[in-house]
Write a protein that holds these residues in place. Structure first.
Motif, PDB file in Angstrom:
ATOM      1  N   ILE A  26      -5.325   2.441   0.820  1.00 59.58           N
ATOM      2  CA  ILE A  26      -3.994   1.890   0.585  1.00 59.58           C
ATOM      3  C   ILE A  26      -3.162   2.061   1.844  1.00 59.58           C
ATOM      4  CG2 ILE A  26      -4.060   2.454  -1.878  1.00 59.58           C
ATOM      5  CD1 ILE A  26      -2.233   4.863  -1.269  1.00 59.58           C
ATOM      6  N   THR A  56       0.438  -1.064  -0.692  1.00 65.01           N
ATOM      7  CA  THR A  56      -0.509  -2.168  -0.862  1.00 65.01           C
ATOM      8  C   THR A  56      -1.914  -1.608  -1.030  1.00 65.01           C
ATOM      9  OG1 THR A  56       0.871  -3.591   0.532  1.00 65.01           O
ATOM     10  CG2 THR A  56      -1.402  -4.288   0.164  1.00 65.01           C
ATOM     11  N   LEU A  57      -2.625  -2.095  -2.050  1.00 64.89           N
ATOM     12  CA  LEU A  57      -3.997  -1.660  -2.323  1.00 64.89           C
ATOM     13  C   LEU A  57      -4.983  -2.671  -1.763  1.00 64.89           C
ATOM     14  CD1 LEU A  57      -2.133  -0.213  -4.441  1.00 64.89           C
ATOM     15  CD2 LEU A  57      -4.056  -0.328  -6.031  1.00 64.89           C
ATOM     16  N   LYS A  58      -6.002  -2.189  -1.047  1.00 68.95           N
ATOM     17  CA  LYS A  58      -7.048  -3.085  -0.576  1.00 68.95           C
ATOM     18  C   LYS A  58      -7.838  -3.671  -1.737  1.00 68.95           C
ATOM     19  CE  LYS A  58      -7.958  -1.626   4.167  1.00 68.95           C
ATOM     20  NZ  LYS A  58      -8.968  -1.080   5.121  1.00 68.95           N
ATOM     21  N   HIS A  59      -7.950  -2.896  -2.804  1.00 71.78           N
ATOM     22  CA  HIS A  59      -8.667  -3.352  -3.999  1.00 71.78           C
ATOM     23  C   HIS A  59      -7.727  -3.194  -5.197  1.00 71.78           C
ATOM     24  CE1 HIS A  59     -12.219  -3.247  -1.451  1.00 71.78           C
ATOM     25  NE2 HIS A  59     -11.935  -1.984  -1.151  1.00 71.78           N
ATOM     26  N   PRO A  60      -6.869  -4.173  -5.440  1.00 77.84           N
ATOM     27  CA  PRO A  60      -5.836  -4.054  -6.490  1.00 77.84           C
ATOM     28  C   PRO A  60      -6.401  -3.775  -7.881  1.00 77.84           C
ATOM     29  CG  PRO A  60      -5.407  -5.938  -5.072  1.00 77.84           C
ATOM     30  CD  PRO A  60      -6.766  -5.445  -4.712  1.00 77.84           C
ATOM     31  N   GLU A  61      -7.657  -4.167  -8.084  1.00 81.81           N
ATOM     32  CA  GLU A  61      -8.250  -3.942  -9.403  1.00 81.81           C
ATOM     33  C   GLU A  61      -8.486  -2.458  -9.679  1.00 81.81           C
ATOM     34  OE1 GLU A  61     -11.695  -4.485  -6.501  1.00 81.81           O
ATOM     35  OE2 GLU A  61      -9.703  -5.340  -6.831  1.00 81.81           O
ATOM     36  N   HIS A 108      -6.366  -0.022  -9.726  1.00 83.12           N
ATOM     37  CA  HIS A 108      -5.127   0.683 -10.068  1.00 83.12           C
ATOM     38  C   HIS A 108      -5.431   1.800 -11.076  1.00 83.12           C
ATOM     39  CE1 HIS A 108      -5.574  -2.625 -13.019  1.00 83.12           C
ATOM     40  NE2 HIS A 108      -5.192  -1.698 -13.872  1.00 83.12           N
ATOM     41  N   LYS A 141       3.525  -3.889 -14.909  1.00 86.79           N
ATOM     42  CA  LYS A 141       3.357  -3.447 -13.531  1.00 86.79           C
ATOM     43  C   LYS A 141       2.194  -2.466 -13.430  1.00 86.79           C
ATOM     44  CE  LYS A 141       6.233  -0.572 -11.403  1.00 86.79           C
ATOM     45  NZ  LYS A 141       7.455  -0.015 -10.761  1.00 86.79           N
ATOM     46  N   LYS A 142       1.483  -2.516 -12.319  1.00 88.65           N
ATOM     47  CA  LYS A 142       0.359  -1.605 -12.091  1.00 88.65           C
ATOM     48  C   LYS A 142       0.764  -0.524 -11.103  1.00 88.65           C
ATOM     49  CE  LYS A 142      -2.879  -5.294 -13.165  1.00 88.65           C
ATOM     50  NZ  LYS A 142      -3.863  -6.265 -12.662  1.00 88.65           N
ATOM     51  N   TYR A 177      -3.694   4.388  -7.542  1.00 86.43           N
ATOM     52  CA  TYR A 177      -5.044   3.982  -7.133  1.00 86.43           C
ATOM     53  C   TYR A 177      -6.048   4.995  -7.674  1.00 86.43           C
ATOM     54  CZ  TYR A 177      -8.696   1.805  -4.364  1.00 86.43           C
ATOM     55  OH  TYR A 177      -9.823   1.118  -3.980  1.00 86.43           O
TER      56      TYR A 177
END
Length: 488
Positions: A367, A402-407, A409, A417-418, A421
């Motif tokens: 992130i 910001t997440l590189k892999h939003p899934e 969370h 809202k998510k 990480y």
């Protein structure tokens, strides 16, 4: 019921127990059928809380509101100062940040009259709804170099005509000088506002201080309304970081060791109060690399200055210890600023936190965070991981992650809202303060350890503590005299 005068607890110094006493009286008045509400004009603390409306106040007033069985509100703490470094603080007015000022600018500037007006307006709004208002002072009432600009102590007591009691900590010594000196240095109007003295943190047989009581009453001309013992079995969340000095502990054998990384600007350490009372856990705060490595679980807490605190961890060698602990299979989690630190980078393009525009994170989570001047302050309900339980907490932070892999969370809030990480069972982070107050999160955190499954209800525990505190005060304070003062 008859309307009572407001009551105020001021102190001979910081950390003499004003917040604890205030909390206890909040619960007493609630038990006695009144509708009390807490108030502190100005608070300085890195422990804060989000109101239901999405504003920010000091944690102590949120705890006191809880003792009153009320939702907290910004009127209970209209001015909050959150130190960003040794010389400057963020100023939060009526729940929202209005800028950062140095101590010189804040205390010597000409804005104190306007802030005092804001504080009085907040008090007046509370007084229309609740009875009595239980006010708390700050630090010492007799700091002569600051007294003319002090909007929290005797100026507030006089303006609100509150029945005012002076609290002194006998455990630190010098109780006669501190009480007499504090009252002697007041002007005549202020001195008349002091209706009694409350001695706090007495060790041993209270009867042995009977002569001391008479000496204080002769010296000051005001009664000692009570002598409170040094409480060892009553646990109320503490706001003052002074209390942390007693929690610098080391790891122990035959228990689950959880180390909270001690940060210079650690914020919201009340996130971990629940862990102190779980019998399966030994919690300790540390800035020692060896003690980090001995821990089974490492928690990186929130921070008021994330970039500066992360640079400090690198300087003292803690950063590498945290990374090593995670690689060795220890559980490492981060909350708020600690979550930001676990990422790959933190940038501050507007210079909100200081002069360092970019710093590399610990690299534990994929992130990146950008510090922004928009401050998120809100209570929330959420689902943790894939559990069906509804959890509660609150967010207070400046920065977008910001997440590189939003899934990946960690949580889903009830508004969709998510948050956070989830890397794996041993490594995750979240923006949500109070996440550990939810038993499902604690049970998940302790998975994999050889321990029994205890459903520790922290809210129920806190309610019992408020009642125990009220009982202890009733036992050791002349409540008939207090009510006589409040009805005059």
């Amino acid at each position: 019921m008859k309307k009572l005068k407001s009551i105020m607890f001021v102190g001979t110094g910081s950390d003499v127990g004003k917040s604890m006493v205030n909390t206890g009286f909040c619960r007493i008045f609630k038990q006695d059928g009144y509708t009390p509400a807490p108030f502190k004009a100005q608070n300085m603390s890195l422990n804060s809380f989000a109101t239901p409306e999405g504003f920010e106040i000091g944690r102590a007033q949120a705890v006191q509101a809880e003792a009153c069985k009320l939702p907290c509100h910004t009127d209970m703490n209209p001015i909050l100062l959150k130190p960003t470094n040794d010389k400057s603080s963020q100023v939060v007015l009526n729940g929202k940040p209005v800028g950062t000022q140095t101590a010189q600018e804040y205390f010597m500037g000409n804005n104190k009259a306007a802030l005092f007006t804001e504080a009085i307006n907040a008090f007046n709004r509370l007084e229309k709804q609740y009875n009595p208002i239980v006010l708390e002072g700050a630090g010492s009432i007799s700091e002569l170099n600051l007294k003319s600009r002090d909007i929290t102590n005797m100026k507030m007591a006089v303006e609100t005509d509150s029945v005012t009691y002076l609290v002194s900590d006998i455990d630190r010594g010098g109780v006669f000088a501190s009480v007499f000196g504090s009252i002697y240095l007041l002007d005549d109007v202020e001195r008349k506002q002091i209706k009694g003295i409350l001695i706090n943190k007495f060790r041993g047989d209270i009867k042995l201080f009977e002569e001391g009581r008479m000496i204080l009453e002769d010296l000051t001309g005001v009664p000692v309304i009570g002598i409170l013992p040094y409480f060892r079995d009553i646990h109320i969340e503490e706001e003052d970081s002074v209390s942390l000095e007693q929690k610098f502990k080391e790891s122990r054998s035959n228990t689950i060791n959880i180390a909270v990384v001690r940060l210079p600007r650690m914020a919201n350490f009340t996130d971990f109060s629940v862990l102190e009372h779980d019998p399966r856990i030994h919690l300790y705060y540390t800035d020692q690399a060896l003690e980090i490595e001995k821990a089974d679980i490492v928690i990186i807490p929130g921070s008021k200055n994330t970039i500066s605190d992360l640079a400090h961890l690198r300087k003292i060698g803690i950063a590498s210890s945290i990374v090593r602990a995670q690689k060795d299979g220890k559980k490492v989690i981060g909350i708020c600023g600690g979550y930001q630190m676990m990422g790959e980078s933190i940038s501050d393009p507007q210079g909100i936190e200081g002069d360092l525009p970019l710093i590399s994170g610990l690299g534990l989570l994929p992130i990146s965070t950008v510090i922004e001047d928009n401050k998120v302050t809100e209570q929330c309900q959420f689902k943790f991981k894939d559990y069906s339980n509804t959890c509660t907490g609150y967010e207070i932070h400046m920065g977008q992650t910001t997440l590189k892999h939003p899934e990946n969370h960690l949580n889903i809030l009830d508004n969709g809202k998510k948050d956070g990480y989830f890397l794996n069972e041993n490594c995750w982070g979240s923006y949500i303060h109070g996440i550990l107050d939810n038993s499902v999160v604690i049970q998940d955190l302790l998975k994999g350890f050889d321990t029994e499954n205890i459903n520790f209800d922290y809210n129920q525990f806190k309610e019992k503590q408020y009642d125990k505190l009220a009982d202890a005060i009733r036992e050791n304070v002349n409540m008939d005299l207090v009510y006589q003062h409040l009805n005059e």
